[in-house]
Design a protein around this motif. Structure first.
Motif, PDB file in Angstrom:
ATOM      1  N   HIS A 144     -31.065  35.888 -47.274  1.00 60.54           N
ATOM      2  CA  HIS A 144     -29.817  36.165 -46.554  1.00 60.54           C
ATOM      3  C   HIS A 144     -29.821  37.562 -45.951  1.00 60.54           C
ATOM      4  O   HIS A 144     -29.239  37.782 -44.880  1.00 60.54           O
ATOM      5  CB  HIS A 144     -28.637  35.992 -47.510  1.00 60.54           C
ATOM      6  N   ARG A 145     -30.479  38.499 -46.612  1.00 59.17           N
ATOM      7  CA  ARG A 145     -30.546  39.851 -46.030  1.00 59.17           C
ATOM      8  C   ARG A 145     -31.400  39.845 -44.768  1.00 59.17           C
ATOM      9  O   ARG A 145     -31.070  40.539 -43.785  1.00 59.17           O
ATOM     10  CB  ARG A 145     -31.121  40.825 -47.061  1.00 59.17           C
TER      11      ARG A 145
ATOM     12  N   LEU B  45     -34.034  39.923 -53.864  1.00 62.77           N
ATOM     13  CA  LEU B  45     -34.071  41.216 -53.182  1.00 62.77           C
ATOM     14  C   LEU B  45     -35.364  41.973 -53.471  1.00 62.77           C
ATOM     15  O   LEU B  45     -35.810  42.782 -52.661  1.00 62.77           O
ATOM     16  CB  LEU B  45     -32.863  42.058 -53.621  1.00 62.77           C
TER      17      LEU B  45
ATOM     18  N   ALA C  66     -30.958  35.807 -52.172  1.00 60.29           N
ATOM     19  CA  ALA C  66     -30.340  37.039 -51.649  1.00 60.29           C
ATOM     20  C   ALA C  66     -31.256  37.717 -50.637  1.00 60.29           C
ATOM     21  O   ALA C  66     -30.793  38.252 -49.616  1.00 60.29           O
ATOM     22  CB  ALA C  66     -30.003  37.974 -52.798  1.00 60.29           C
TER      23      ALA C  66
ATOM     24  N   ARG D   4     -29.196  38.490 -42.089  1.00 61.95           N
ATOM     25  CA  ARG D   4     -28.137  39.429 -41.695  1.00 61.95           C
ATOM     26  C   ARG D   4     -28.700  40.549 -40.843  1.00 61.95           C
ATOM     27  O   ARG D   4     -28.045  41.025 -39.906  1.00 61.95           O
ATOM     28  CB  ARG D   4     -27.468  39.989 -42.947  1.00 61.95           C
ATOM     29  N   GLU D   5     -29.917  40.991 -41.125  1.00 63.41           N
ATOM     30  CA  GLU D   5     -30.552  42.058 -40.345  1.00 63.41           C
ATOM     31  C   GLU D   5     -31.226  41.538 -39.084  1.00 63.41           C
ATOM     32  O   GLU D   5     -31.867  42.315 -38.368  1.00 63.41           O
ATOM     33  CB  GLU D   5     -31.581  42.783 -41.209  1.00 63.41           C
TER      34      GLU D   5
END
Length: 624
Positions: free
Chosen positions: A305-306, A271, A302, A309-310
């Motif tokens: 994956h963000r 992140l 992570a 997702r966005e």
């Protein structure tokens, strides 16, 4: 060849930090040479002067300079000039200590070169950075930067890469290089290094964008990697030689990675990761952004994956998918992934229905299967035949059932000869084989008996020694077997404890084994009378059967058979061990100087027979 523009930009690269937008705007509007002179004089250029369209191009005298100004409002330029005035003192101090001619000479001596906008090797896609475009690039390597970046993709990721991420990065590096694409990365530990090594393994050029001078190997453990990259690719830096990396310079150089390539692939980014900074620059420059997913339990994935997702990035799982994303539409398509074809796919709908209706255990009849499958009986029978021929089903006493496929983990053991029952015909043949073996054994004992009978003369010599008394306390002869409990070597002739010791001078050499040419006729001459039998105990009488001849433990069945006694001085007919015909054996009291035949003994050949163990032979008379 170095021009004044090269020296001016080399000096400004020492004065301003990498990525300084204020210096970029000055050079963009006034040119590198004029900006360097203004910094040395500690004054800003006159805002009323005509602004050049580009620092490397001649002035535009068309009179319309609105497109060259930083903003649409006149006060915007004044505000920026005020900001530049605050930095002028810092630039002046750095520029005074700079020696651009020495930097160019040192770079040339080390094999590096300075490329500025307008040079043939300058990548024009960097112009999209605007004021953040580098003043110049120091290159060190054999590859051409502009041609290498025409078909290129950036691969970035976390420094603390997992084995999964390092494997995927190397796979992408190899796949891109084998397809003719250049891999661009930052040369850091982790994903960057794995991508560079994959590209070098495929003998393809790779571009390493550094956050320090091209003569500073950072990290130090990647010095062999940078040496290989110089041979096959090129090292790129916007910092002058001798400049060491800082945290801010790592983030600034990320914009070059995103701008030089057609797209960026992020493999394992947390992140809070520098790879996400490169992804942000790629989105700002309208470059393609791809992400390789990882385990949902991994913190190093992570950030990836963000982005998914966005919906800021596209999920890719292979180098071919990345090439399809950043390549030419319609030309660089990835091969479609197809599911593996199964043999059942070739069956018709009715055959599949019949196959589904067949039980896997027990069994079912054709009528039951036809009702369960919803097809006519004739169709079911036809399908059962086809399925049985293909190996899907098998016939059992209860009907039909699914044929079990052999397990690849625990294969069924093939029956061996031990597990299979013996056929009845072979069961009756076993005793006959046993009797045959016993028959061969009896023939073997018979041959041994003939060989033993050939040496009967030695046994009679033993009887003569047994008749003479033995001094008390005398040691027992070697190879003799006593009647007491003492141990006797196996396989040697038995000699009585009372056998006399014959002096060596009175012994005669034993005769040689008679050959076939010496063998006598099988029958005695006509008119000869049979010799009368001698009473037991006299010379020439047969050896009693209760007298042990050999060790019982060695040859229990080897006994001398009784034979008729012959008078002294008469030849003895004994079967020959070779031909089976009778041979003449001399009487026991005869003596001769001919060849001798030693007594059979189990003594090894390496141990010579003791003279005392040699039996007294009998002379061989002339054949009648």
């Amino acid at each position: 060849m170095h021009t004044p523009d090269h020296e001016a930009r080399a000096a400004l690269m020492r004065a301003a930090d990498a990525g300084d937008t204020a210096m970029g705007r000055l050079v963009s509007h006034y040119g590198a040479v004029r900006t360097a002179e203004a910094v040395r004089a500690q004054r800003l250029p006159d805002p009323g002067d005509p602004l050049p369209a580009d620092g490397d191009h001649p002035r535009d005298h068309s009179g319309d300079h609105s497109r060259d100004r930083p903003g649409d409002h006149p006060g915007d330029l004044s505000h920026r000039l005020a900001t530049w005035h605050t930095r002028l003192a810092t630039w002046h101090a750095r520029l005074t200590a700079a020696d651009p001619a020495a930097d160019l000479a040192a770079g040339h001596q080390a094999g590096a070169r300075l490329v500025i906008p307008g040079d043939p090797e300058w990548p024009t896609q960097l112009d999209q950075l605007g004021p953040g475009r580098p003043l110049g690039l120091w290159l060190h390597g054999n590859a051409d930067l502009r041609f290498s970046c025409l078909r290129s993709a950036a691969v970035v990721g976390a420094r603390a890469a997992t084995p999964y991420g390092a494997h995927v990065a190397a796979q992408f590096g190899i796949g891109l290089s084998e397809s003719g694409w250049t891999v661009i990365s930052g040369g850091a530990i982790g994903i960057d290094a794995a991508a560079h090594r994959g590209a070098l393994a495929a003998d393809s050029p790779t571009v390493v964008v550094l956050a320090c001078g091209v003569d500073i190997p950072y990290p130090a453990e990647h010095q062999p990697l940078f040496a290989a990259a110089r041979d096959q690719g090129v090292l790129v830096s916007e910092c002058p030689p001798g400049v060491h990396p800082t945290r801010a310079r790592f983030l600034i150089r990320n914009r070059l990675i995103a701008a030089l390539s057609r797209g960026t692939a992020v493999i394992e980014a947390a992140l809070r990761s520098g790879a996400l900074n490169t992804a942000t620059h790629a989105l700002t420059l309208d470059r393609h952004l791809a992400v390789v997913p990882g385990p949902i339990t991994s913190a190093q994935s992570a950030g990836c994956h963000r982005l998914l997702r966005e919906q800021k990035a596209v999920c890719v799982t292979s180098p071919e998918e990345l090439i399809e994303l950043v390549g030419t539409i319609g030309d660089d398509l990835a091969p479609p992934q197809r599911a593996p074809a199964l043999p059942r796919d070739a069956l018709s709908l009715q055959t599949r229905a019949v196959l589904d209706a067949i039980p896997s255990r027990g069994g079912a009849g054709p009528a039951t299967i036809a009702v369960a499958a919803g097809v006519p009986l004739n169709t079911a029978l036809s399908a059962l035949g086809s399925l049985a021929a293909a190996g899907y089903v098998e016939r059992v006493p209860k009907g039909w059932r699914i044929r079990k496929a052999p397990s690849p983990v625990y294969p069924k053991a093939t029956p061996t000869a031990v597990d299979q029952p013996t056929p009845p015909s072979e069961q009756h043949a076993v005793p006959s084989e046993h009797h045959a073996s016993e028959h061969h054994a009896s023939e073997h004992h018979a041959s041994e008996h003939h060989a033993w009978g050939h040496h009967a003369s030695g046994q009679r010599a033993s009887e003569q020694r047994a008749a003479s008394p033995r001094p008390p306390g005398a040691p027992q002869e070697q190879g003799a077997i006593s009647t007491g409990p003492s141990s006797v070597p196996s396989g040697q002739p038995a000699v009585s404890p009372e056998s006399p010791r014959v002096p060596p001078e009175q012994r005669a050499a034993p005769p040689s084994v008679p050959s076939e040419r010496d063998a006598a006729p099988s029958e005695p001459p006509a008119g000869s009378a049979q010799p009368p039998a001698h009473p037991p105990g006299t010379p020439g009488s047969p050896v009693p059967s209760d007298r042990p001849l050999l060790d019982a433990s060695a040859t229990p069945e080897r006994t001398s058979p009784p034979r008729p006694a012959l008078p002294e001085g008469r030849p003895t007919l004994i079967p020959s061990p070779r031909t089976g015909s009778p041979a003449l054996t001399p009487p026991p009291n005869a003596s001769s100087q001919e060849d001798e035949t030693p007594l059979p003994s189990s003594t090894p050949a390496s141990q010579p027979c003791h003279p005392e163990n040699q039996m007294i032979p009998s002379p061989r008379p002339e054949p009648p």
